[in-house]
Design a protein around this motif. Structure first.
Motif, PDB file in Angstrom:
ATOM      1  N   SER A  96       0.747  -1.168   0.133  1.00 44.03           N
ATOM      2  CA  SER A  96      -0.218   0.224   0.031  1.00 44.03           C
ATOM      3  C   SER A  96       1.154   1.375   0.270  1.00 44.03           C
ATOM      4  O   SER A  96       2.060   1.142   0.165  1.00 44.03           O
ATOM      5  CB  SER A  96      -0.920  -0.146   1.616  1.00 44.03           C
ATOM      6  N   GLY A  97       0.153   2.335  -0.210  1.00 45.54           N
ATOM      7  CA  GLY A  97       0.297   3.688  -0.106  1.00 45.54           C
ATOM      8  C   GLY A  97      -0.109   4.841  -0.969  1.00 45.54           C
ATOM      9  O   GLY A  97      -0.327   4.234  -2.048  1.00 45.54           O
ATOM     10  N   SER A  98       0.599   6.248  -0.023  1.00 46.10           N
ATOM     11  CA  SER A  98       0.099   6.807  -1.213  1.00 46.10           C
ATOM     12  C   SER A  98       0.274   7.215  -2.712  1.00 46.10           C
ATOM     13  O   SER A  98      -0.042   7.102  -3.258  1.00 46.10           O
ATOM     14  CB  SER A  98       0.072   8.555  -0.541  1.00 46.10           C
ATOM     15  N   GLN A  99       1.548   6.463  -2.695  1.00 44.33           N
ATOM     16  CA  GLN A  99       2.412   7.105  -4.261  1.00 44.33           C
ATOM     17  C   GLN A  99       2.024   5.397  -5.326  1.00 44.33           C
ATOM     18  O   GLN A  99       2.822   5.523  -5.829  1.00 44.33           O
ATOM     19  CB  GLN A  99       3.870   7.508  -4.449  1.00 44.33           C
ATOM     20  N   VAL A 100       1.583   4.654  -5.340  1.00 43.42           N
ATOM     21  CA  VAL A 100       1.613   3.380  -5.105  1.00 43.42           C
ATOM     22  C   VAL A 100       0.556   3.233  -6.848  1.00 43.42           C
ATOM     23  O   VAL A 100       1.473   2.965  -7.886  1.00 43.42           O
ATOM     24  CB  VAL A 100       1.328   1.831  -4.332  1.00 43.42           C
ATOM     25  N   PRO A 101      -0.413   4.301  -7.044  1.00 43.47           N
ATOM     26  CA  PRO A 101      -0.569   4.167  -8.381  1.00 43.47           C
ATOM     27  C   PRO A 101       0.686   5.211  -9.441  1.00 43.47           C
ATOM     28  O   PRO A 101       0.794   4.610 -10.364  1.00 43.47           O
ATOM     29  CB  PRO A 101      -2.001   4.917  -8.194  1.00 43.47           C
ATOM     30  N   ILE A 102       0.805   6.079  -9.000  1.00 43.28           N
ATOM     31  CA  ILE A 102       1.661   6.721  -9.763  1.00 43.28           C
ATOM     32  C   ILE A 102       2.714   6.333  -9.433  1.00 43.28           C
ATOM     33  O   ILE A 102       3.929   6.426 -11.537  1.00 43.28           O
ATOM     34  CB  ILE A 102       1.553   8.022  -8.988  1.00 43.28           C
ATOM     35  N   LEU A 103       3.459   5.451  -8.369  1.00 44.41           N
ATOM     36  CA  LEU A 103       4.847   4.867  -9.071  1.00 44.41           C
ATOM     37  C   LEU A 103       4.748   4.060 -10.103  1.00 44.41           C
ATOM     38  O   LEU A 103       5.202   3.821 -10.928  1.00 44.41           O
ATOM     39  CB  LEU A 103       5.390   3.817  -8.079  1.00 44.41           C
ATOM     40  N   LEU A 104       3.529   2.962 -10.325  1.00 41.51           N
ATOM     41  CA  LEU A 104       3.368   2.122 -11.005  1.00 41.51           C
ATOM     42  C   LEU A 104       3.138   2.529 -12.091  1.00 41.51           C
ATOM     43  O   LEU A 104       3.375   1.803 -13.745  1.00 41.51           O
ATOM     44  CB  LEU A 104       2.235   1.045 -11.161  1.00 41.51           C
ATOM     45  N   GLU A 105       2.349   3.499 -12.788  1.00 42.46           N
ATOM     46  CA  GLU A 105       2.275   4.585 -14.347  1.00 42.46           C
ATOM     47  C   GLU A 105       3.818   4.588 -14.906  1.00 42.46           C
ATOM     48  O   GLU A 105       4.304   4.469 -15.478  1.00 42.46           O
ATOM     49  CB  GLU A 105       1.552   5.725 -13.731  1.00 42.46           C
ATOM     50  N   GLY A 106       4.134   5.815 -13.705  1.00 44.49           N
ATOM     51  CA  GLY A 106       6.149   6.016 -14.257  1.00 44.49           C
ATOM     52  C   GLY A 106       7.226   5.085 -14.234  1.00 44.49           C
ATOM     53  O   GLY A 106       7.898   4.919 -15.621  1.00 44.49           O
ATOM     54  N   LEU A 107       6.651   3.501 -13.530  1.00 46.16           N
ATOM     55  CA  LEU A 107       7.615   2.146 -13.704  1.00 46.16           C
ATOM     56  C   LEU A 107       7.066   1.451 -15.116  1.00 46.16           C
ATOM     57  O   LEU A 107       7.609   0.297 -16.368  1.00 46.16           O
ATOM     58  CB  LEU A 107       7.313   1.407 -12.786  1.00 46.16           C
ATOM     59  N   GLU A 108       5.478   2.240 -15.647  1.00 47.26           N
ATOM     60  CA  GLU A 108       4.812   1.373 -16.779  1.00 47.26           C
ATOM     61  C   GLU A 108       4.602   0.337 -16.433  1.00 47.26           C
ATOM     62  O   GLU A 108       4.539  -1.196 -17.619  1.00 47.26           O
ATOM     63  CB  GLU A 108       5.248   1.938 -18.269  1.00 47.26           C
ATOM     64  N   LEU A 109       3.785  -0.318 -15.501  1.00 42.41           N
ATOM     65  CA  LEU A 109       3.208  -1.351 -14.995  1.00 42.41           C
ATOM     66  C   LEU A 109       2.125  -1.378 -14.622  1.00 42.41           C
ATOM     67  O   LEU A 109       1.510  -2.414 -14.447  1.00 42.41           O
ATOM     68  CB  LEU A 109       4.304  -1.620 -14.217  1.00 42.41           C
ATOM     69  N   ARG A 110       1.672  -0.453 -15.150  1.00 44.92           N
ATOM     70  CA  ARG A 110      -0.013  -0.494 -14.687  1.00 44.92           C
ATOM     71  C   ARG A 110      -0.783  -1.331 -15.672  1.00 44.92           C
ATOM     72  O   ARG A 110      -1.665  -1.846 -15.046  1.00 44.92           O
ATOM     73  CB  ARG A 110      -0.729   1.555 -14.739  1.00 44.92           C
ATOM     74  N   GLN A 111      -0.289  -1.768 -16.811  1.00 48.04           N
ATOM     75  CA  GLN A 111      -1.319  -2.767 -17.751  1.00 48.04           C
ATOM     76  C   GLN A 111      -0.491  -4.063 -17.484  1.00 48.04           C
ATOM     77  O   GLN A 111      -0.310  -4.788 -18.106  1.00 48.04           O
ATOM     78  CB  GLN A 111      -1.119  -2.017 -18.947  1.00 48.04           C
ATOM     79  N   THR A 112       0.506  -4.367 -16.571  1.00 47.58           N
ATOM     80  CA  THR A 112       1.524  -5.691 -17.010  1.00 47.58           C
ATOM     81  C   THR A 112       0.274  -6.662 -15.224  1.00 47.58           C
ATOM     82  O   THR A 112       0.636  -6.133 -14.619  1.00 47.58           O
ATOM     83  CB  THR A 112       2.780  -5.454 -16.309  1.00 47.58           C
ATOM     84  N   PHE A 113      -0.198  -7.544 -16.136  1.00 51.30           N
ATOM     85  CA  PHE A 113      -0.955  -8.623 -15.194  1.00 51.30           C
ATOM     86  C   PHE A 113      -0.251  -9.635 -14.227  1.00 51.30           C
ATOM     87  O   PHE A 113       0.176 -10.055 -14.185  1.00 51.30           O
ATOM     88  CB  PHE A 113      -1.716  -8.738 -15.629  1.00 51.30           C
ATOM     89  N   LEU A 114       0.739  -9.755 -15.284  1.00 51.17           N
ATOM     90  CA  LEU A 114       1.824 -11.840 -15.443  1.00 51.17           C
ATOM     91  C   LEU A 114       3.373 -11.885 -15.658  1.00 51.17           C
ATOM     92  O   LEU A 114       3.291 -10.569 -16.477  1.00 51.17           O
ATOM     93  CB  LEU A 114       1.349 -12.454 -16.510  1.00 51.17           C
ATOM     94  N   PHE A 115       3.776 -11.921 -15.300  1.00 52.33           N
ATOM     95  CA  PHE A 115       4.998 -12.159 -15.272  1.00 52.33           C
ATOM     96  C   PHE A 115       5.640 -13.905 -15.520  1.00 52.33           C
ATOM     97  O   PHE A 115       5.363 -14.630 -14.167  1.00 52.33           O
ATOM     98  CB  PHE A 115       6.193 -11.724 -14.253  1.00 52.33           C
ATOM     99  N   PRO A 116       5.721 -14.564 -16.926  1.00 53.57           N
ATOM    100  CA  PRO A 116       6.489 -15.500 -16.273  1.00 53.57           C
ATOM    101  C   PRO A 116       6.978 -16.220 -16.145  1.00 53.57           C
ATOM    102  O   PRO A 116       7.722 -15.312 -15.089  1.00 53.57           O
ATOM    103  CB  PRO A 116       6.768 -15.976 -18.560  1.00 53.57           C
ATOM    104  N   ARG A 117       7.584 -17.939 -15.110  1.00 51.27           N
ATOM    105  CA  ARG A 117       8.313 -18.700 -14.808  1.00 51.27           C
ATOM    106  C   ARG A 117       9.640 -18.409 -14.962  1.00 51.27           C
ATOM    107  O   ARG A 117      10.352 -18.866 -14.278  1.00 51.27           O
ATOM    108  CB  ARG A 117       7.914 -19.835 -15.070  1.00 51.27           C
TER     109      ARG A 117
END
Length: 314
Positions: free
Chosen positions: A123-144
């Protein structure tokens, strides 16, 4: 808590709530569960407050609506069916699944009705912004292929939550994990591209000032203009010229924010012979002229008129 027709609904503030069958907990077996909910750590902008190792048995389901935290869920054994914002994903052994804050996530048992997972809730106030900045917002899966390194990160954070010795270190280690995932996402995308397309993109990034035509870029990449156009349509959903121009406009935006170069100098650096033409292209992409953008950038903390980036799909 609302119990209707053997379905339990729990609410956690605002529009966030969860739904699951009344016998849901009977399907869960926790091997480990650590949490750190002190007020001080929760004031951090990025806080990993819960870690668990859980076995899920039998047939069950669970829904998280407008979930307020980021959950990283690493599958050690078995499999589960996830659905996030309408996108269904089968998560198998070694896969890491990201449940994003603000989304609706549905989880179902499947296969032989067994799943063994590590879960880290952040959790954290900046988590959504951080995910956007790291361009992870549309990433759901990392393979094995990434499971061993991800597991090491999660175990280290688990040790910090168990000992509760350094909230700052736990937060810092979590950021390292997310930044590492962001870098690996980029490498994963590029590894899935045809070598010719990867080479063309690299040439574009390195030759912004040369004023190369698409035909020249295709020749340098060792292919034809028609083949390059087909590959860009297939993988990027745009033309080579649109991609190349977007790269230039992103670079122009950064130079304008530096406030060290005139519009004419920026146009020359990006291979535009006519500064007026550069200004018209920039306005078409950003909605503002270069001078308007520079003035807005001085007065705003966030970037004015962000340019939509063209990215390779995962």
């Amino acid at each position: 808590m609302d119990n209707s027709a053997n379905i339990i609904t729990t609410r956690s503030g605002g529009s966030s709530y969860e739904r699951f069958p009344a016998d849901y907990l009977s399907h869960m077996h926790y091997r480990r569960a650590y949490s750190w909910y002190d007020v001080l750590p929760f004031s951090l902008i990025l806080w990993p407050h819960t870690f668990s190792e859980c076995e899920r048995l039998g047939n069950w389901w669970r829904e998280r609506h407008h979930y307020h935290s980021l959950a990283l869920e690493l599958m050690l054994e078995g499999e589960l069916q996830y659905e996030q914002n309408g996108k269904k994903t089968l998560v198998r052994k070694g896969d890491l699944y990201l449940s994003h804050p603000g989304n609706t996530i549905k989880i179902h048992s499947c296969g032989r009705g067994y799943a063994h997972q590590l879960q880290l809730v952040i959790s954290g106030s900046q988590v959504p912004i951080l995910l956007e900045g790291l361009e992870l917002r549309q990433t759901f899966l990392f393979p094995r292929e990434y499971s061993e390194q991800i597991g090491k990160y999660m175990e280290h954070i688990a040790d910090l939550l168990l000992s509760q010795t350094s909230a700052v270190q736990a937060s810092s280690r979590t950021y390292e994990l997310l930044a590492w995932l962001a870098n690996e996402r980029i490498a994963l995308e590029q590894s899935q591209l045809p070598p010719v397309l990867t080479k063309a993109v690299r040439i574009m990034g390195n030759e912004l000032s040369r004023g190369h035509s698409i035909a020249t870029i295709a020749e340098l990449a060792g292919t034809s203009k028609a083949t390059l156009a087909r590959l860009f349509r297939q993988y990027c959903h745009c033309t080579p010229q649109e991609y190349f121009t977007t790269l230039k406009m992103e670079y122009a935006r950064n130079l304008l924010k530096l406030n060290r170069y005139s519009c004419k100098e920026i146009a020359e650096q990006l291979g535009f012979r006519n500064p007026l033409y550069f200004s018209s292209v920039f306005k078409r992409y950003s909605g503002l002229s270069p001078r308007q953008f520079r003035a807005a950038a001085k007065n705003e903390k966030t970037d004015p008129a962000p340019i939509v980036r063209l990215e390779f799909p995962v």
